[in-house]
Write a protein that holds these residues in place. Structure first.
Motif, PDB file in Angstrom:
ATOM      1  N   GLN A 177       0.808  -1.217   0.000  1.00 43.88           N
ATOM      2  CA  GLN A 177       0.000   0.000   0.000  1.00 43.88           C
ATOM      3  C   GLN A 177       0.849   1.278   0.000  1.00 43.88           C
ATOM      4  O   GLN A 177       0.551   2.219  -0.767  1.00 43.88           O
ATOM      5  CB  GLN A 177      -0.959  -0.002   1.188  1.00 43.88           C
ATOM      6  CG  GLN A 177      -2.056   1.043   1.082  1.00 43.88           C
ATOM      7  CD  GLN A 177      -2.932   0.817  -0.141  1.00 43.88           C
ATOM      8  OE1 GLN A 177      -3.493  -0.253  -0.329  1.00 43.88           O
ATOM      9  NE2 GLN A 177      -3.027   1.830  -1.010  1.00 43.88           N
ATOM     10  N   ALA A 206       1.981   1.894  -3.436  1.00 40.62           N
ATOM     11  CA  ALA A 206       0.878   2.310  -4.307  1.00 40.62           C
ATOM     12  C   ALA A 206       0.530   3.776  -4.094  1.00 40.62           C
ATOM     13  O   ALA A 206       0.155   4.486  -5.039  1.00 40.62           O
ATOM     14  CB  ALA A 206      -0.347   1.433  -4.044  1.00 40.62           C
ATOM     15  N   ASP A 207       0.692   4.252  -2.863  1.00 43.21           N
ATOM     16  CA  ASP A 207       0.338   5.637  -2.532  1.00 43.21           C
ATOM     17  C   ASP A 207       1.484   6.619  -2.760  1.00 43.21           C
ATOM     18  O   ASP A 207       1.259   7.821  -2.873  1.00 43.21           O
ATOM     19  CB  ASP A 207      -0.096   5.732  -1.061  1.00 43.21           C
ATOM     20  CG  ASP A 207      -1.356   4.929  -0.779  1.00 43.21           C
ATOM     21  OD1 ASP A 207      -2.113   4.674  -1.737  1.00 43.21           O
ATOM     22  OD2 ASP A 207      -1.550   4.532   0.383  1.00 43.21           O
ATOM     23  N   GLU A 237       2.050   2.172  -9.947  1.00 42.64           N
ATOM     24  CA  GLU A 237       1.013   1.500 -10.734  1.00 42.64           C
ATOM     25  C   GLU A 237       1.132  -0.015 -10.600  1.00 42.64           C
ATOM     26  O   GLU A 237       0.127  -0.722 -10.479  1.00 42.64           O
ATOM     27  CB  GLU A 237       1.128   1.910 -12.201  1.00 42.64           C
ATOM     28  CG  GLU A 237       0.073   1.287 -13.108  1.00 42.64           C
ATOM     29  CD  GLU A 237      -1.350   1.688 -12.731  1.00 42.64           C
ATOM     30  OE1 GLU A 237      -2.263   0.875 -12.964  1.00 42.64           O
ATOM     31  OE2 GLU A 237      -1.533   2.808 -12.196  1.00 42.64           O
ATOM     32  N   ARG A 297      -0.366  -1.005  -7.299  1.00 42.77           N
ATOM     33  CA  ARG A 297      -1.841  -0.997  -7.328  1.00 42.77           C
ATOM     34  C   ARG A 297      -2.375  -2.227  -8.065  1.00 42.77           C
ATOM     35  O   ARG A 297      -3.361  -2.830  -7.629  1.00 42.77           O
ATOM     36  CB  ARG A 297      -2.338   0.293  -7.999  1.00 42.77           C
ATOM     37  CG  ARG A 297      -2.119   1.542  -7.127  1.00 42.77           C
ATOM     38  CD  ARG A 297      -2.846   2.743  -7.683  1.00 42.77           C
ATOM     39  NE  ARG A 297      -2.198   3.279  -8.882  1.00 42.77           N
ATOM     40  CZ  ARG A 297      -1.260   4.202  -8.878  1.00 42.77           C
ATOM     41  NH1 ARG A 297      -0.833   4.712  -7.727  1.00 42.77           N
ATOM     42  NH2 ARG A 297      -0.734   4.651 -10.010  1.00 42.77           N
TER      43      ARG A 297
END
Length: 278
Positions: free
Chosen positions: A232, A235-236, A250, A253
């Motif tokens: 996570q 992804a952030d 990307e 995610r």
């Protein structure tokens, strides 16, 4: 080989590995004089030759395993001679006989067959070398650049059979810029399976964008709940892209979506098909 003799050879091998690492480190100094560099290269070659000798000594028992006496196969020496024949069919047959005979003295000849012009012979040698464990990892990795896709694919399978111990050998490949080699490493790690997840989780913290991207991709196919919490932040966040321009955020995610989808399907009693996208 007695336990004492085995320990002696192992200690010599360990010291040789250490010496080789020191020489390779010194070779990275661009300011060395040409004569000094030539001397280091010569030393490196001698150390590598010694390492090969010691590895073979460890692998070869005092009494080699012989093929079934009921099967009248040519002698080991004869088969070695056949490996030099100009007829590729004869070389292929001889190599197959060496593999079936299960003689560990065949190790250096299997290595030599990795350079045979016939891809079928190279494939056979690759498959046989999987049984020699970590001793075969470096020679097998060199074939990630083989011109024949069958050889490359069999290298992936052979390395996966060797298992998690191959991971340290893959680090430099995962840092480099050749995306084709990354694809093969990713395929290898996928075949090893979830057993390597703890190591992959740790590597997500490493500051190498090419490496992290490939590891994220593998975790997307093998990951669990712990993987989700580690993916996570990637992804952030805003990671530097890979050398070929791919986005780690990307990829993270996508990996999260894969893991969640797989978890949902498993909870519903379905058998999720593993996505092989890179």
């Amino acid at each position: 080989m007695t336990d004492k003799h085995f320990q002696t050879i192992s200690n010599r091998l360990s010291k040789s590995y250490q010496l080789l690492a020191e020489v390779e480190h010194r070779l990275k100094n661009p300011q060395d004089e040409p004569s000094q560099r030539a001397s280091l290269l010569k030393s490196k070659q001698k150390i590598e030759e010694r390492i090969s000798e010691l590895e073979i000594t460890l692998l070869c028992p005092l009494k080699p395993m012989m093929p079934d006496k009921a099967f009248h196969s040519p002698s080991f020496e004869t088969l070695i001679t056949y490996l030099e024949d100009s007829d590729s069919a004869l070389r292929f047959w001889a190599l197959g006989e060496l593999v079936v005979s299960n003689q560990q003295q065949a190790y250096p000849y299997l290595l030599k067959s990795l350079k045979d012009p016939d891809p079928e012979i190279r494939v056979t040698a690759v498959e046989a070398l999987a049984h020699f464990g970590r001793y075969a990892v470096k020679p097998l990795l060199a074939l990630f650049s083989d011109r024949d896709y069958r050889v490359r694919n069999n290298v992936v399978t052979a390395l996966a059979c060797i298992g998690p111990t191959i991971l340290p050998y893959l680090i430099n490949i995962l840092k480099d810029e050749m995306v084709e080699r990354h694809v093969l490493v990713v395929a290898t790690l996928r075949e090893i399976g979830p057993v390597i997840l703890p190591q992959l989780h740790e590597m997500l913290r490493w500051p190498y964008s090419n490496l992290v991207y490939s590891i994220v991709t593998v975790i997307g196919d093998l990951g669990n709940d712990e993987s989700l919490s580690l993916l996570q932040p990637l992804a952030d966040g805003q990671w530097q892209p890979t050398s070929w321009g791919a986005s780690i955020s990307e990829a993270a995610r996508n990996a999260i979506r894969k893991i969640r989808r797989r978890k949902t399907m498993l909870e519903s009693g379905k058998n999720p098909a593993r996505d092989e996208d890179f």
